[in-house]
Design an enzyme around this catalytic site. Structure first.
Site, PDB file in Angstrom:
ATOM      1  CG  HIS A 280      -1.670   1.122   1.305  1.00  0.00           C
ATOM      2  ND1 HIS A 280      -3.087   1.095   0.871  1.00  0.00           N
ATOM      3  CD2 HIS A 280      -1.764   2.430   1.759  1.00  0.00           C
ATOM      4  CE1 HIS A 280      -3.865   2.087   1.172  1.00  0.00           C
ATOM      5  NE2 HIS A 280      -2.801   2.920   1.670  1.00  0.00           N
ATOM      6  CD  GLU A 281       1.306   3.293   3.716  1.00  0.00           C
ATOM      7  OE1 GLU A 281       1.419   4.553   3.100  1.00  0.00           O
ATOM      8  OE2 GLU A 281       0.432   3.178   4.595  1.00  0.00           O
ATOM      9  CG  HIS A 284       0.077   6.007  -0.556  1.00  0.00           C
ATOM     10  ND1 HIS A 284      -0.898   6.989  -1.152  1.00  0.00           N
ATOM     11  CD2 HIS A 284      -0.313   5.532   0.498  1.00  0.00           C
ATOM     12  CE1 HIS A 284      -2.042   6.659  -0.512  1.00  0.00           C
ATOM     13  NE2 HIS A 284      -1.768   5.681   0.523  1.00  0.00           N
ATOM     14  CD  GLU A 310      -5.988   5.080   0.281  1.00  0.00           C
ATOM     15  OE1 GLU A 310      -4.938   5.869   0.311  1.00  0.00           O
ATOM     16  OE2 GLU A 310      -6.052   4.184   0.852  1.00  0.00           O
TER      17      GLU A 310
HETATM   18 ZN    ZN Z   1      -3.345   4.920   1.760  1.00  0.00          ZN
END
Ligand code: ZN
Length: 525
Positions: A280-281, A284, A310
């Site tokens: 997830h990160e 980003h 996101e």
């Molecule tokens: Zn996030």
């Protein structure tokens, strides 16, 4: 290349303004630097700072915020903007300079409209509200947070009154998702709710564990980081430009294009928190690192919005990270690091396990099928609170009723209900919808990407991620903040944000994982 017309007056104005443009860019570069310093302070505060540093850090952040606001509302910046705008009007509207002037005008106008005293009051209420929220969550008692929330709402109404908006909630949304409105969100969220409530009821397994069973076992914390780096490196993690540190609440922070800070959380008995927060990160972080170098140190070098941000994290965490192809690729790598729990694991079992559906009270533990209903509820409640249709005192009952109505979940108490997230504590109202927008945009981008890269599954299966990342770089990352999110989504996918690609993706994933069975209709495409 820069001018649409080639007449002499245009050329003359080209010649007349570069000096003011250069002065404007010099000021914007300093503002960007101050923003980067703020990002570094925030990263440090959440990943490194000893707890006793908090009061001093509060002063540092407030001073920096004040300096930034002064810079953005400085009369000289306004004068330079006035001077270059007529020149910029003659440029190709898609050029970096035309967009730079337009975005700077928008930022400066927003900053100018909010009185400094109100901005300071909001910042202070954020810090105090967070403390009240922490105490209330600890005590599992909403009454300890009630007044802080009422104060946040009053301040948000005063904030919204600074802008010409159709709905007060629009002003709040705009801080996180520029250009988004309540009127555009409502039908999207209604469509989602109508489709997801029966889908959850059909596929939910109340006995499924709250994290994937296949990733539970003995995962020594000191070995998890090396495994995560080995997975992240072929995707785009580069130790020369990225860091990966532990933090209790994982996040990613872009300090500069070549300085991206990722954090994750290691649990000794469960690999999934580290695995899925790293993916997830990393999503980003790749976005933060991907703006065109020409945009560096300008207001355009940062991501378009939290929703688009996101979309990048959810793409790697869920769309790719929970796909059968990716599970098949990562399992042998993880099994080499953790032969005990994973040596005899079957990839199909892993795939099914990371796609289990189980309604729970807590948003951050929610699976992809139930997740957006958590956001639908928060959106409905925030709008009702801002409209005055819902009183603060009635919020706990409305929350519990909504969880039952949407997810069939009984909330054990406010700490596991409306006090679970920090957002309302800090006064961040209008933030939650960006999570769902991210899920929708991710599926829409994926639908488009698969048309351009028909063999993408095969690429994922052998750990070849360069073309996927290249596609995102080309269509999303390199533009930074040049285009408003809605325009960026139209340019990259051909349409506005839609619900159908997400539902198609979700049904096909559930079907793949053997969860749709005979009870539901097949995927619509
Ligand atoms: Zn996030």
């Amino acid at each position: 290349v820069a001018s649409r017309t080639s007449g002499a007056p245009e050329r003359a104005s080209h010649l007349r303004h570069p000096r003011e443009l250069a002065a404007l860019k010099a000021r914007l570069a300093e503002i960007a630097d101050l923003g980067a310093i703020g990002a570094l302070l925030q990263w440090d505060q959440s990943a490194m700072m000893p707890p006793a540093g908090a009061p001093a850090r509060g002063h540092h952040a407030a001073t920096l915020e004040k300096v930034l606001h002064e810079r953005l509302t400085h009369p000289e910046l306004a004068r330079l903007l006035d001077a270059v705008e007529p020149w910029a009007a003659g440029l190709d509207p898609d050029s970096d300079d035309a967009r730079l002037v337009r975005t700077t005008r928008r930022d400066a106008e927003k900053a100018r409209r909010v009185p400094a005293e109100l901005a300071a009051e909001i910042a202070e209420a954020g810090a105090l509200g967070e403390q009240a929220w922490l105490r209330a969550r600890e005590a599992d008692d909403f009454s300890l947070f009630r007044d802080a929330l009422a104060h946040h709402l009053e301040l948000r109404h005063r904030y919204a009154a600074c802008f010409d908006v159709e709905h007060p909630y629009d002003a709040l949304l705009d801080d996180f998702e520029p250009g988004m409105t309540t009127a555009r969100l409502r039908p999207l969220f209604e469509e989602l709710r109508a489709a997801l409530v029966p889908l959850v009821a059909a596929v939910a397994d109340p006995d499924a564990p709250d994290t994937p069973a296949a990733l539970r076992g003995d995962f020594p914390v000191e070995r998890q980081r090396a495994a995560m780096v080995e997975l992240a490196t072929p995707i785009g993690f580069d130790e020369r430009a990225f860091r990966l540190d532990p933090a209790p609440h994982p996040f990613a922070m872009g300090v500069a294009l070549r300085d991206v800070r990722l954090t994750t959380r290691y649990e000794p008995g469960d690999l999934s928190p580290a695995l899925y927060s790293v993916l997830h990160e990393l999503g980003h972080g790749l976005y933060e690192a991907g703006a065109a170098p020409a945009l560096d140190r300008t207001p355009l070098a940062t991501p378009a919005s939290l929703g688009v941000h996101e979309s990048q994290s959810r793409l790697w965490e869920n769309v790719i990270g929970r796909s059968r192809a990716f599970c098949g690729w990562m399992l042998p790598i993880l099994a080499r690091h953790f032969p005990g729990p994973l040596g005899a694991m079957d990839a199909e079992k892993l795939f099914r396990s990371v796609n289990a559906v189980r309604p729970s009270a807590i948003r951050i533990f929610a699976d992809e099928t139930t997740y957006n209903l958590h956001v639908v509820l928060r959106f409905e409640l925030e709008v009702a609170l801002m409209e005055g249709a819902l009183a603060v005192d009635d919020l706990p009952a409305a929350w519990d009723d909504g969880m039952l109505r949407l997810l069939g979940v009984e909330v054990p108490g406010p700490a596991h209900g409306l006090l679970q997230d920090i957002h309302w504590g800090a006064g961040m109202i209008g933030y939650f919808p960006t999570y769902t927008l991210g899920n929708l945009i991710a599926a829409q981008l994926w639908e488009r990407l698969r048309q351009d890269l028909p063999d993408v599954e095969e690429q994922l299966a052998r750990g070849a991620f360069a073309e996927v990342l290249g596609w995102m770089r080309e269509h999303i990352h390199r533009h930074g903040r040049k285009f408003e999110p809605a325009e960026l989504v139209r340019r990259s996918t051909g349409t506005d944000v839609r619900v159908a690609p997400f539902l198609d993706y979700l049904r096909s994933r559930l079907d793949d994982a053997g969860l749709l069975g005979r009870t539901s209709a097949p995927s619509s495409t």
